[in-house]
Design a protein around this motif. Structure first.
Motif, PDB file in Angstrom:
ATOM      1  N   ILE A 185       0.589  -1.118  -0.314  1.00 35.49           N
ATOM      2  CA  ILE A 185      -0.330  -0.325   0.263  1.00 35.49           C
ATOM      3  C   ILE A 185       0.814   1.336   0.291  1.00 35.49           C
ATOM      4  N   LEU A 186       0.801   2.029  -1.401  1.00 38.27           N
ATOM      5  CA  LEU A 186       2.245   2.991  -1.099  1.00 38.27           C
ATOM      6  C   LEU A 186       1.923   4.307  -0.306  1.00 38.27           C
ATOM      7  N   ARG A 187      -0.035   4.677  -0.417  1.00 32.28           N
ATOM      8  CA  ARG A 187      -0.374   5.654   0.079  1.00 32.28           C
ATOM      9  C   ARG A 187      -0.643   5.944   0.064  1.00 32.28           C
ATOM     10  N   VAL A 188      -2.131   6.570   1.579  1.00 32.12           N
ATOM     11  CA  VAL A 188      -3.284   6.672   2.028  1.00 32.12           C
ATOM     12  C   VAL A 188      -3.269   7.890   2.104  1.00 32.12           C
ATOM     13  N   SER A 189      -4.501   8.536   2.153  1.00 29.35           N
ATOM     14  CA  SER A 189      -4.955  10.221   2.018  1.00 29.35           C
ATOM     15  C   SER A 189      -6.055  10.382   3.014  1.00 29.35           C
ATOM     16  N   VAL A 190      -6.560   9.693   3.973  1.00 36.48           N
ATOM     17  CA  VAL A 190      -7.434  10.380   4.837  1.00 36.48           C
ATOM     18  C   VAL A 190      -8.178  11.625   4.317  1.00 36.48           C
ATOM     19  N   ASP A 191      -7.434  12.953   4.293  1.00 35.98           N
ATOM     20  CA  ASP A 191      -7.520  14.092   4.151  1.00 35.98           C
ATOM     21  C   ASP A 191      -8.478  13.492   2.817  1.00 35.98           C
TER      22      ASP A 191
ATOM     23  N   GLN B  83      -9.395  11.347   1.125  1.00 38.25           N
ATOM     24  CA  GLN B  83      -9.935   9.749   1.165  1.00 38.25           C
ATOM     25  C   GLN B  83      -9.832   8.904  -0.962  1.00 38.25           C
ATOM     26  N   ASP B  84      -8.392   9.061   0.095  1.00 35.48           N
ATOM     27  CA  ASP B  84      -8.186   8.345  -1.506  1.00 35.48           C
ATOM     28  C   ASP B  84      -6.486   7.694  -1.296  1.00 35.48           C
ATOM     29  N   CYS B  85      -6.174   6.475  -2.541  1.00 29.10           N
ATOM     30  CA  CYS B  85      -5.150   6.217  -1.881  1.00 29.10           C
ATOM     31  C   CYS B  85      -4.836   5.233  -2.954  1.00 29.10           C
ATOM     32  N   THR B  86      -3.226   4.800  -3.622  1.00 23.96           N
ATOM     33  CA  THR B  86      -2.511   4.357  -4.038  1.00 23.96           C
ATOM     34  C   THR B  86      -1.730   3.171  -3.176  1.00 23.96           C
ATOM     35  N   VAL B  87      -2.240   1.572  -4.221  1.00 22.88           N
ATOM     36  CA  VAL B  87      -1.469   1.092  -4.369  1.00 22.88           C
ATOM     37  C   VAL B  87      -1.304   0.192  -5.086  1.00 22.88           C
ATOM     38  N   GLN B  88       0.136  -1.179  -5.327  1.00 22.32           N
ATOM     39  CA  GLN B  88       0.303  -1.695  -6.233  1.00 22.32           C
ATOM     40  C   GLN B  88      -0.710  -2.859  -6.764  1.00 22.32           C
ATOM     41  N   ALA B  89      -0.317  -3.387  -7.815  1.00 19.17           N
ATOM     42  CA  ALA B  89      -1.679  -3.879  -8.833  1.00 19.17           C
ATOM     43  C   ALA B  89      -1.515  -5.618  -7.298  1.00 19.17           C
TER      44      ALA B  89
ATOM     45  N   VAL C  65      -4.575   5.104 -12.778  1.00 17.71           N
ATOM     46  CA  VAL C  65      -3.971   3.597 -12.782  1.00 17.71           C
ATOM     47  C   VAL C  65      -2.432   3.832 -14.038  1.00 17.71           C
ATOM     48  N   SER C  66      -1.750   2.593 -13.365  1.00 13.90           N
ATOM     49  CA  SER C  66       0.097   3.023 -13.885  1.00 13.90           C
ATOM     50  C   SER C  66       0.164   1.109 -14.659  1.00 13.90           C
ATOM     51  N   VAL C  67       0.344   1.729 -16.182  1.00 12.04           N
ATOM     52  CA  VAL C  67       0.407   0.780 -16.893  1.00 12.04           C
ATOM     53  C   VAL C  67       1.661   0.021 -17.566  1.00 12.04           C
TER      54      VAL C  67
ATOM     55  N   GLU D 215       0.300  -0.614 -10.662  1.00 11.12           N
ATOM     56  CA  GLU D 215      -0.396   0.327 -10.074  1.00 11.12           C
ATOM     57  C   GLU D 215      -2.243   1.276  -9.982  1.00 11.12           C
ATOM     58  N   VAL D 216      -2.804   1.481  -9.144  1.00 18.88           N
ATOM     59  CA  VAL D 216      -4.399   1.682  -8.436  1.00 18.88           C
ATOM     60  C   VAL D 216      -3.943   2.765  -7.834  1.00 18.88           C
TER      61      VAL D 216
END
Length: 465
Positions: free
Chosen positions: A98-104, A106-112, A166-168, A207-208
């Motif tokens: 899990i690369l990033r979570v922004s509570v403020d 309300q989003d995140c970036t994760v590996q696939a 998405v990162s593709v 990544e998504v």
């Protein structure tokens, strides 16, 4: 194995060493998924650990014209992970950070390779959750690739709505980012939506970035029996048309309820049943419950059986998520062929009733369930792999189901995707648009190495110009 593929695998082994596997058991495991369709094993499997691994592997495969098949957790139902032309399967399950979570925000970036359950476990103390819930603990890259949906779609949407970018890795090894973290944009073509649902045929998602939702102040769930499937579906349609913001609206027919009672040790009435869930403040949930109960009573519903405690709700929804295994237990030794369609909700009661009539007429066993709040329902058809006559009748059922969905303006698949299993039905749905799909495929994957043989046969459509 072709000469080019053999040469590609030699290059891949030199680059990746023990990350590359060619044993029969591993190759076979990476070919099947949850499907009754005939599948083919890849020639090799790469266990990727980072985007750089995917880039290097795809570049080698592009040079040698070796097919590339992405793999998440293997829960696809329409043969998306079958190596139709051999080649390399890239297993992304090790890319699980899990690369990033922004509570403020309300989003995140994760590996696939991050699964939906792993993401929600990590979000437990943030007041946020990831709402798309297809039942299986699928990888988020795979869910994006198949445009997954699930039990919460009526309230929170599908992967189409929650994926921000998405990162593709494209067919030549180039890496692109399809969007931004902005909540909206009018900047050019919508590349994110192009890759969400592309089933690995245009590139490998590594990544998504995802929208998250706040955990509701109150959650209430209930099961409610109805005299007929038509009555149950009509009650949900009426509730939605009345503006009630149902969070979940799941239908199980009587046969599926019986299977769940036995498999999950429930004691529900063996009758068409709705599993409902309401989210919101205390006051809004009370209002939703009162209005839904009033509407349900107009369709001769039984009493609502409430599950308000967390453990009770978990048990109810776990039973719903276990329906695949419950259905298979109805006919020990059988295989399951899941199929789904999605139609406008006004057509849903008739289409479901006609589907059940087809099942009876064709002498099949096919429990029914559905995310009926968004017009999507499934049949899990139980089959004897050795009975060719039964398989022919199942194909007839599937064809009737899809033709009826198309007639009322629906789609051949609401969430399972096309893969190899529904390729023959897509031209009836897309018509002249198939040539555009082929043009996109040629433009992004001119050597046709990205999951070839899925969604469409490119050579069947002439190039523009």
């Amino acid at each position: 194995m072709t000469r080019r593929t053999r040469e590609a695998i030699a290059r891949l082994r030199a680059r990746f060493a023990e990350k590359l596997c060619t044993t029969d058991a591993v190759r076979e495991h990476h070919s099947t998924g949850v499907t009754a369709h005939r599948t083919f094993a890849p020639d090799a499997v790469l266990f990727a650990g980072a985007t750089e691994d995917v880039v290097d592997a795809v570049r080698i495969c592009h040079e040698y014209r070796c097919p590339v098949i992405p793999f998440g957790t293997g829960t696809s139902t329409e043969g998306q992970i079958s190596a139709e032309q051999g080649g390399l399967t890239i297993d992304l399950s090790g890319m699980n950070r899990i690369l990033r979570v922004s509570v403020d925000d309300q989003d995140c970036t994760v590996q696939a390779g991050v699964t939906r359950k792993a993401l929600n476990a990590s979000l437990r103390d943030t007041g946020l959750f990831f709402p798309v819930d297809p039942g299986a603990d699928a990888s988020l890259g795979g869910m994006a690739a198949t445009r997954a949906s699930g039990t919460n779609a009526v309230r929170y949407g599908t992967m189409r709505e929650v994926v921000m970018s998405v990162s593709v890795v494209l067919a030549d090894g180039q890496v692109i980012e399809t969007g931004t973290r902005a909540r909206k944009s009018s900047a050019g073509y919508d590349l994110t939506r192009l890759f969400v649902g592309s089933e690995g045929t245009l590139g490998v998602i590594t990544e998504v970035s995802l929208r998250l939702a706040p955990v509701p102040q109150r959650i209430a769930a209930a099961a409610c029996a109805f005299p007929t499937v038509r009555a149950a579906v009509a009650a949900v349609v009426a509730a939605l048309q009345s503006g009630i913001p149902l969070a979940r609206a799941e239908l199980l027919d009587a046969l599926q309820v019986d299977a769940c009672n036995r498999y999950s040790r429930l004691d529900l009435a063996v009758s068409p049943t709705l599993f409902l869930e309401f989210h919101g403040t205390d006051r809004s949930v009370d209002e939703q419950i009162a209005l839904t109960s009033e509407i349900a009573s107009e369709f001769e519903s039984g009493e609502f059986r409430w599950a308000t405690a967390t453990e009770e709700r978990t048990r109810l929804w776990q039973a719903r998520h276990d329906i695949w295994w419950a259905a298979l237990s109805l006919r020990p030794g059988s295989r399951g062929m899941p199929t789904d369609v999605c139609v406008p909700i006004s057509s849903l009661p008739d289409v479901i009733v006609q589907a059940q009539q087809d099942v009876a007429e064709l002498g099949l066993v096919a429990p029914l369930c559905g995310h009926i709040g968004d017009g999507n329902f499934h049949l899990c058809v139980l089959l004897d792999p050795a009975d060719r006559d039964e398989q022919a009748r199942i194909e007839q059922l599937n064809a009737r189901l899809i033709a009826r969905a198309h007639t009322v303006g629906g789609t051949c698949t609401g969430e399972h995707g096309i893969g190899v299993g529904k390729m023959r039905y897509l031209p009836d749905e897309r018509g002249a648009g198939m040539a555009t799909l082929a043009a996109l495929k040629r433009a992004l994957d001119p050597r046709n190495i990205m999951n070839p043989g899925k969604i469409l046969q490119v050579d069947a459509y002439p190039a523009y110009g």
